[in-house]
Structures are given as C-alpha cells and as structure tokens.
Design a protein around this motif. Structure first.
Motif, short mmCIF file in Angstrom:
data_model
loop_
_atom_site.label_atom_id
_atom_site.label_comp_id
_atom_site.label_asym_id
_atom_site.label_seq_id
_atom_site.Cartn_x
_atom_site.Cartn_y
_atom_site.Cartn_z
N VAL A 179 105.13 -46.69 -26.79
CA VAL A 179 105.96 -46.34 -27.89
C VAL A 179 106.30 -47.23 -28.77
O VAL A 179 106.45 -47.24 -30.03
N ARG A 180 106.07 -48.76 -28.23
CA ARG A 180 106.46 -49.70 -29.11
C ARG A 180 105.27 -50.06 -29.95
O ARG A 180 105.17 -50.16 -31.35
N THR A 181 104.06 -49.77 -29.46
CA THR A 181 102.73 -49.90 -30.20
C THR A 181 102.63 -49.13 -31.45
O THR A 181 102.05 -49.30 -32.32
N VAL A 182 102.97 -47.63 -30.97
CA VAL A 182 102.71 -46.51 -31.89
C VAL A 182 103.80 -46.28 -32.98
O VAL A 182 103.58 -46.13 -34.10
N PHE A 183 104.98 -46.72 -32.56
CA PHE A 183 106.16 -46.34 -33.47
C PHE A 183 106.72 -47.65 -33.85
O PHE A 183 107.83 -47.65 -34.76
N ALA A 184 106.15 -48.66 -33.62
CA ALA A 184 107.09 -50.06 -33.77
C ALA A 184 108.64 -49.86 -33.51
O ALA A 184 109.47 -50.56 -34.39
N ALA A 185 108.69 -49.51 -32.49
CA ALA A 185 110.43 -49.34 -32.04
C ALA A 185 110.51 -49.08 -30.45
O ALA A 185 109.15 -48.75 -30.01
N THR A 186 111.57 -49.37 -29.97
CA THR A 186 111.61 -49.12 -28.51
C THR A 186 112.07 -47.71 -28.41
O THR A 186 112.66 -47.04 -29.24
N PRO A 187 111.87 -47.26 -27.18
CA PRO A 187 112.31 -45.89 -26.88
C PRO A 187 113.90 -45.73 -27.50
O PRO A 187 114.10 -44.71 -27.77
#
Length: 493
Positions: A179-187
C-alpha cells in the motif's frame, strides 16, 4: 482501437503521448503514463499538467508502472480505470492469463495454479507475461490486490489486519509495504482520506463504482437482463438488477444500478476475499470494459450495420457471471420462447440449486452446480434435452470440458461440439455470452435471421455466413446489434 491494437502491440510513444495530451478518457485502461520527475503514474485522462516528453514513460499495465518504481496518482486513481478491452478481445495466453488473474486465481492457487491452467511452466509464463505486459504474474496479481485493498479500506470499517487478508495478502507486513509503495500512503491514511469524502458502505454491504467507457446503452442492457430474469436467482426492481453469485469462497448477492459514468454496485458478501472476483464478474456481465469507439471504427462504415451502430453507439454484448450457467441457459432455451426458458430455468434453480443461507427478497438459491445437474435424473424438459444438460454437466464436473474465462476458446468449441445435443448455434451462443468471445456469431439464430431479412438480406445460410465475414473480428457485436434491432421493431423479446 484507442490506445491499443488487437494483436497486443504497444502503441508508439508518440501515439501514447498524444492520447495523454488529449486527456481523452477513452484511452484509460489501455495505457498508463508515468512521470520520472515525480515518480507517479496516471491514467491518460488525468487532469494534471502534461509533463515534458523526456520525463514521460508509458506502460501497458498498472503493474508494469509499479514494477518500474512508480506510485499511483492520488488524483486520478489509475488502478480504478476501466480494464483494457484487449483482455476480452484477445485469445492469446497473455489475455487468458489476465482474465484469470482478474478473477483472483493467483490468490487462490498461486502462480503454479495459473501456469497449470494455461498449460505452461511458471518460468516460461513469467517470461511471456513480462515481455508482453511489462510485469510477471506475481506483479500483476500484486497490483490487483492493491486495488482490492484500497476498495476495502475506503468502503468498509474492517480492521486493517482483516483488510490485508481479505485482499489476498499473505501477511500484514506485505500488505503495508504494498500500500505504501503503490499509493504513497499508509493504509490508515488511505482510509482517512476516503472518510473525508463521506461513507460508502452501508449495513455490511460494500458499494463500488464500476466505471466504463462512454457511451453506455444502459436501457438495452437492462432490458436484456429484465427479459431473462430467472425466479429465485435474479430480480429487477426498477433500474436495479439483483442476483445471487457463487464465488470462490462463499455466496454473495449483488445489486447493479446504472449511473452517470459508472454502474453502482452494492455487494453483500459472506467472505470479503470474494470482493475482487465479484466485481470482475459484474464487469463481465455488463461488458463494462468494452471500447465503443473502437467497435464503431470497425462496424460504423458497414452499409448494413452502420445505421444500427450509430443508433445505439454504446451497445454492449451482455456477458456472464458464470460460463457454465450460461451454457445451461442456452440449452434450456433451444427452440423455446424466452418466457418458457425462464420458467424451466426457475424450476432447475428451485429444485437443484443450493439454497442461500438467508434469502434476500425473492432471491433464494444459487444456480445449480455441474455436480448437482450431472446427477439430477429427470428434468422438466424433453428427454433429449435432459441428456444434453446432464451430459454437459458431467463433462464440466470431471474436467473434460473447461468453461471459464481462461480456457482456450477454440478448444472449448471443439469439446462442446463433441457432446450429444450441442450443435454450432449453442456453441457460438456460449462463446458469445459465456466466454466473452468478441467474434462469435450464431448465424443460424432465428432472431438474427429475422433481423437480416428485415434489412433486405436473403434468409440463406451461405449468404448470411458470407455477409458476417465483413464484421470480423467483432461479429459478436454485430449479432447484438441485429438482436437489438429486431427487439426495437417489436418482433422479439
């Protein structure tokens, strides 16, 4: 067709750049644009300022962009774009693999299971997909899991740990890293942003927006569904179509309602791991990944079909949530009216379908499984048709016939024709509705023949077959336009 070709060749850089420069949403899902200066990838229609050519890269899949180190744009949500029509149109191994990955096969059976289904070694399949799609099967499945995770974070109150496993991740750490890698955000940040937009889940259901490429001829699509509703399995309430789904892990019920730019889907699932497959099957049922502009490019100039295409430019070929169900419905409907077929199919569902754990409205049963119909004995139809249904069900149950989106269409045709009671019309209809073959054409169908006669064509099998050659490789769309034309004239349900 916009942004792609039937043979799977990636468009040139200039073609891709012009598509992104025009911000045309028709290209969404065909290609993905990435910017080296920001590390972000987008759908071509993203409203952000177009980057310089030297800073722009293009990829055939979201997974390929992620593998190259780019993260998804938070503004245009490229993972939520309509899927590429290529995976429906093409019949090669890459397209078959994408259809199976989209249905969650890698999460259930791993890459070994995917390779086995396709008849390749895992190493060879990995090389093939990487060369064709810019990413191997694990990366493609990972992109799909990331999309499912985002949907669950945004639409359910599930604890983040439960979201991780429901989306198909093997561990919470793997989930967090992805999630961090794809969306540059934590869940947690993904969920908080969605909360600021307002809640979308209600009473334990998950509500999704299923996007499509405009236009969509929703009236004709919903009329098709309404005419064929099977009691106990489906129902229609105004513009909302509901049906029961048999999913990989459990049962589910879906409500589908057309809206501007998307179809609203409300899913009640017993197991949230089925979210991805359920959404994919709904998209296939409504054929939401179709490319109306590309279809028009092929058929609009035809003297006979052109006026029909221009009348209904967003007409879809209704598909299927389960190819086996479609095959049985096709056999039940042989040489009987649509109303009579509905009645018989309803009896099959009531007698041999699996009851829902809890009925919802008039929905009470799943469609019968191959095993259930193989041992059904007497059915409410002529003996010859009963033998055809039980024979097909037995062949599917024991693996002699494969009816799934990853099967080789030519092999399916051959195996179906070897069964007693199944002829060319039934095979072509199953290929068209159940397998999503864009070039299936049941030319002996009475409705197609009547439609052609009304357009001045002789009712002669050779004449019709020769005429249909003009419509390759999209004869399924030609068939649907002819059926719809007949329905518009009031000659067919």
């Amino acid at each position: 067709m916009p942004g792609g070709t039937l043979d799977g060749v990636m468009p040139t850089f200039e073609q891709c750049y012009r598509a992104a420069e025009s911000k045309d949403p028709r290209f969404d899902g065909w290609i993905y644009s990435a910017v080296t200066s920001t590390g972000i990838y987008c759908r071509p229609s993203c409203p952000a300022v177009m980057p310089k050519r030297e800073n722009t890269r293009f990829y055939p899949t979201a997974a390929a962009a992620q593998e190259a180190g780019f993260r998804a744009c938070r503004r245009c949500l490229p993972d939520a774009a309509p899927g590429s029509p290529e995976w429906d149109i093409r019949a090669d191994v890459a397209a078959r693999a994408m259809r199976l990955i989209d249905d969650g096969l890698v999460e259930r059976e791993g890459v070994n299971g995917l390779a086995s289904q396709l008849g390749y070694t895992t190493r060879h399949l990995g090389r093939l997909l990487t060369a064709e799609l810019g990413a191997g099967p694990l990366a493609l499945a990972r992109a799909r899991r990331a999309h499912t995770a985002r949907l669950l974070l945004e639409t359910t109150p599930l604890p983040i740990t439960d979201v991780a496993f429901a989306a198909g991740f093997g561990s919470v750490r793997q989930f967090n890293d992805t999630v961090r890698t794809v969306f540059a955000a934590t869940p947690g940040q993904v969920r908080e942003k969605a909360r600021r937009r307002g809640p979308t889940g209600t009473n334990g259901a998950v509500e999704l927006r299923l996007p499509y490429r405009a236009p969509l001829e929703a009236d004709a699509l919903w009329q098709y569904l309404a005419d064929r509703v099977i009691p106990g399995l489906e129902e229609l309430d105004g513009q909302t179509y509901r049906r029961v789904l048999s999913l990989p892990h459990a049962q589910g019920v879906v409500e589908l309602t057309p809206a501007e730019g998307h179809v609203k889907a409300r899913l009640q699932l017993e197991d949230l791991r089925d979210l991805g497959p359920a959404a994919a099957r709904c998209r296939r049922l409504l054929h939401l990944d179709a490319d109306p502009a590309g279809i028009a490019d092929v058929l609009d100039s035809d003297d006979l079909l052109g006026p029909l295409v221009r009348k209904r430019p967003g007409l879809r070929v209704p598909g299927s949530v389960d190819p086996f169900e479609t095959a049985i419905r096709a056999i039940v409907g042989q040489q009987v009216s649509i109303a009579a077929a509905r009645t018989v199919a309803g009896r099959l569902v009531e007698t041999h379908g699996t009851p829902l754990s809890k009925p919802i409205g008039t929905l009470t049963h799943l469609f019968p499984t191959p095993t259930a119909l193989a041992g059904a004995g007497v059915l409410p139809m002529p003996q010859s048709r009963t033998r055809t249904i039980t024979g097909l069900a037995a062949a599917v149950a024991n693996g002699d016939v494969r009816l799934d989106r990853g099967a080789d269409r030519a092999e399916v045709r051959e195996s179906l024709l070897s069964l007693p009671g199944i002829g060319p019309w039934t095979v072509e209809y199953i290929a068209l509705r159940g397998l999503g073959d864009p070039d299936a054409f049941p030319g002996t169908d009475l409705g197609i023949r009547q439609a052609l006669v009304s357009l001045g064509v002789d009712d002669n099998p050779r004449t019709i077959a020769a005429l249909a050659e003009r419509w390759r490789p999209l004869r399924s769309y030609a068939a649907q336009h002819l059926w719809t034309h007949l329905s518009d004239k009031g000659d067919s349900g």
